[in-house]
Structure formats: structure tokens, C-alpha cells
Design a protein around this motif. Structure first.
Motif, PDB file in Angstrom:
ATOM      1  N   ALA A  74      36.079  81.300 -76.660  1.00  0.00           N
ATOM      2  CA  ALA A  74      37.268  81.043 -75.854  1.00  0.00           C
ATOM      3  C   ALA A  74      37.722  82.348 -75.211  1.00  0.00           C
ATOM      4  N   ARG A  75      38.375  82.232 -74.064  1.00  0.00           N
ATOM      5  CA  ARG A  75      38.861  83.411 -73.332  1.00  0.00           C
ATOM      6  C   ARG A  75      40.285  83.737 -73.775  1.00  0.00           C
ATOM      7  N   VAL A  76      40.540  85.013 -74.032  1.00  0.00           N
ATOM      8  CA  VAL A  76      41.872  85.475 -74.387  1.00  0.00           C
ATOM      9  C   VAL A  76      42.711  85.552 -73.117  1.00  0.00           C
ATOM     10  N   VAL A  77      43.825  84.828 -73.107  1.00  0.00           N
ATOM     11  CA  VAL A  77      44.728  84.816 -71.956  1.00  0.00           C
ATOM     12  C   VAL A  77      45.773  85.912 -72.103  1.00  0.00           C
ATOM     13  N   GLU A  78      46.295  86.049 -73.331  1.00  0.00           N
ATOM     14  CA  GLU A  78      47.383  86.995 -73.562  1.00  0.00           C
ATOM     15  C   GLU A  78      47.358  87.451 -75.017  1.00  0.00           C
ATOM     16  N   CYS A  79      47.582  88.730 -75.233  1.00  0.00           N
ATOM     17  CA  CYS A  79      47.739  89.246 -76.592  1.00  0.00           C
ATOM     18  C   CYS A  79      49.220  89.167 -76.937  1.00  0.00           C
ATOM     19  N   LEU A  80      49.500  88.612 -78.105  1.00  0.00           N
ATOM     20  CA  LEU A  80      50.873  88.396 -78.550  1.00  0.00           C
ATOM     21  C   LEU A  80      51.221  89.348 -79.692  1.00  0.00           C
ATOM     22  N   GLU A  81      52.475  89.369 -80.074  1.00  0.00           N
ATOM     23  CA  GLU A  81      52.901  90.199 -81.202  1.00  0.00           C
ATOM     24  C   GLU A  81      52.286  89.695 -82.502  1.00  0.00           C
ATOM     25  N   GLY A  82      52.174  90.590 -83.454  1.00  0.00           N
ATOM     26  CA  GLY A  82      51.727  90.207 -84.785  1.00  0.00           C
ATOM     27  C   GLY A  82      50.254  89.853 -84.876  1.00  0.00           C
ATOM     28  N   GLU A  83      49.403  90.579 -84.154  1.00  0.00           N
ATOM     29  CA  GLU A  83      47.948  90.346 -84.192  1.00  0.00           C
ATOM     30  C   GLU A  83      47.589  88.898 -83.867  1.00  0.00           C
ATOM     31  N   ARG A  84      48.211  88.361 -82.819  1.00  0.00           N
ATOM     32  CA  ARG A  84      47.960  86.993 -82.373  1.00  0.00           C
ATOM     33  C   ARG A  84      47.574  87.027 -80.905  1.00  0.00           C
ATOM     34  N   ALA A  85      46.974  85.949 -80.436  1.00  0.00           N
ATOM     35  CA  ALA A  85      46.598  85.856 -79.030  1.00  0.00           C
ATOM     36  C   ALA A  85      46.700  84.415 -78.569  1.00  0.00           C
ATOM     37  N   LEU A  86      46.918  84.253 -77.278  1.00  0.00           N
ATOM     38  CA  LEU A  86      46.858  82.949 -76.639  1.00  0.00           C
ATOM     39  C   LEU A  86      45.476  82.853 -76.015  1.00  0.00           C
ATOM     40  N   ILE A  87      44.736  81.802 -76.367  1.00  0.00           N
ATOM     41  CA  ILE A  87      43.389  81.616 -75.820  1.00  0.00           C
ATOM     42  C   ILE A  87      43.352  80.372 -74.943  1.00  0.00           C
ATOM     43  N   ASP A  88      42.329  80.303 -74.105  1.00  0.00           N
ATOM     44  CA  ASP A  88      42.094  79.129 -73.262  1.00  0.00           C
ATOM     45  C   ASP A  88      40.671  78.651 -73.502  1.00  0.00           C
ATOM     46  N   LEU A  89      40.563  77.369 -73.810  1.00  0.00           N
ATOM     47  CA  LEU A  89      39.258  76.744 -73.982  1.00  0.00           C
ATOM     48  C   LEU A  89      39.237  75.481 -73.137  1.00  0.00           C
ATOM     49  N   ASP A  90      38.653  75.598 -71.958  1.00  0.00           N
ATOM     50  CA  ASP A  90      38.540  74.463 -71.042  1.00  0.00           C
ATOM     51  C   ASP A  90      39.903  73.823 -70.756  1.00  0.00           C
ATOM     52  N   GLY A  91      40.901  74.669 -70.519  1.00  0.00           N
ATOM     53  CA  GLY A  91      42.231  74.179 -70.170  1.00  0.00           C
ATOM     54  C   GLY A  91      43.152  73.952 -71.346  1.00  0.00           C
ATOM     55  N   VAL A  92      42.623  73.992 -72.561  1.00  0.00           N
ATOM     56  CA  VAL A  92      43.448  73.844 -73.757  1.00  0.00           C
ATOM     57  C   VAL A  92      43.840  75.247 -74.213  1.00  0.00           C
ATOM     58  N   ARG A  93      45.137  75.465 -74.367  1.00  0.00           N
ATOM     59  CA  ARG A  93      45.617  76.778 -74.812  1.00  0.00           C
ATOM     60  C   ARG A  93      46.117  76.685 -76.240  1.00  0.00           C
ATOM     61  N   MET A  94      45.824  77.743 -76.992  1.00  0.00           N
ATOM     62  CA  MET A  94      46.155  77.741 -78.412  1.00  0.00           C
ATOM     63  C   MET A  94      46.467  79.157 -78.871  1.00  0.00           C
ATOM     64  N   ASP A  95      47.369  79.274 -79.800  1.00  0.00           N
ATOM     65  CA  ASP A  95      47.731  80.542 -80.420  1.00  0.00           C
ATOM     66  C   ASP A  95      46.804  80.750 -81.624  1.00  0.00           C
ATOM     67  N   ILE A  96      46.109  81.894 -81.657  1.00  0.00           N
ATOM     68  CA  ILE A  96      45.181  82.184 -82.754  1.00  0.00           C
ATOM     69  C   ILE A  96      45.473  83.555 -83.354  1.00  0.00           C
ATOM     70  N   SER A  97      44.861  83.827 -84.485  1.00  0.00           N
ATOM     71  CA  SER A  97      44.990  85.116 -85.157  1.00  0.00           C
ATOM     72  C   SER A  97      43.886  86.071 -84.701  1.00  0.00           C
ATOM     73  N   LEU A  98      44.280  87.340 -84.507  1.00  0.00           N
ATOM     74  CA  LEU A  98      43.317  88.410 -84.198  1.00  0.00           C
ATOM     75  C   LEU A  98      43.146  89.359 -85.387  1.00  0.00           C
ATOM     76  N   GLU A  99      43.621  88.959 -86.553  1.00  0.00           N
ATOM     77  CA  GLU A  99      43.618  89.842 -87.718  1.00  0.00           C
ATOM     78  C   GLU A  99      42.240  90.379 -88.089  1.00  0.00           C
ATOM     79  N   LEU A 100      41.185  89.658 -87.768  1.00  0.00           N
ATOM     80  CA  LEU A 100      39.841  90.066 -88.183  1.00  0.00           C
ATOM     81  C   LEU A 100      39.128  90.948 -87.164  1.00  0.00           C
ATOM     82  N   LEU A 101      39.753  91.174 -86.001  1.00  0.00           N
ATOM     83  CA  LEU A 101      39.105  91.955 -84.934  1.00  0.00           C
ATOM     84  C   LEU A 101      39.994  93.095 -84.461  1.00  0.00           C
ATOM     85  N   ASP A 102      39.347  94.109 -83.929  1.00  0.00           N
ATOM     86  CA  ASP A 102      40.053  95.222 -83.297  1.00  0.00           C
ATOM     87  C   ASP A 102      39.786  95.208 -81.800  1.00  0.00           C
ATOM     88  N   ASP A 103      40.701  95.779 -81.058  1.00  0.00           N
ATOM     89  CA  ASP A 103      40.519  96.042 -79.633  1.00  0.00           C
ATOM     90  C   ASP A 103      40.201  94.786 -78.810  1.00  0.00           C
TER      91      ASP A 103
END
Length: 80
Positions: free
Chosen positions: A7-36
Motif C-alpha cells: 500500500a502507498r503511504v499518503v501521510e505520516c501521522l503522530e505516534g508512529e502511524r500512517a495513513l495508507i491508500d490501497l486502491d482507494g481504501v484509506r486506513m490508519d496503520i502502525s509504523l512501529e516496525l519500520l524506520d524512515d
């Protein structure tokens, strides 16, 4: 069976979270396991966590293959 999808990262959010887009569906996910991770990056998402990064060409090829499998499965369901 477990499934992880690119999925493509649309926006990085506070608290090691991100908004992703998967074929028009947007979802808030955790980035805790990745850097940069930055907007525009492609990540592999499994149960709400980004578990890896991949380049755009690989992500798009995977998404195209998944779409083709879904279309083939739909067509098979139409058979008598």
C-alpha cells in the motif's frame, strides 16, 4: 491463511502511524516496525502494521498480479 499487501503511504501521522491508500481504501496503520517511512513510499501491510518497505515498481507489479487473480477468480465463479 495470512495475507500482507503493498500500500502507498499518503501521510505520516503522530505516534508512529500512517495513513495508507490501497486502491482507494484509506486506513490508519502502525509504523512501529519500520524506520524512515515517508509519504509516497510503499509498505507491506499485515494486520494493521507496516512490516516492510518495497520499491514502487515491485509494489505496482504485485498489485497488478493481485488484481488479475481477483478478476480470474470472479470469472471462475460465473461458470455453471
Amino acid at each position: 491463511m495470512c495475507l500482507a499487501v503493498p500500500a502507498r503511504v499518503v501521510e505520516c501521522l503522530e505516534g508512529e502511524r500512517a495513513l495508507i491508500d490501497l486502491d482507494g481504501v484509506r486506513m490508519d496503520i502502525s509504523l512501529e516496525l519500520l524506520d524512515d517511512v515517508r509519504p509516497g513510499d510503499y509498505v507491506i501491510v499485515h494486520v494493521g502494521y507496516a512490516i516492510g518497505k518495497l520499491d514502487e515498481d515491485e509494489a505496482l507489479a504485485t498489485l497488478q498480479a493481485m488484481a488479475a487473480m481477483s478478476q480470474a477468480d470472479t470469472r471462475e465463479g460465473d461458470l455453471p
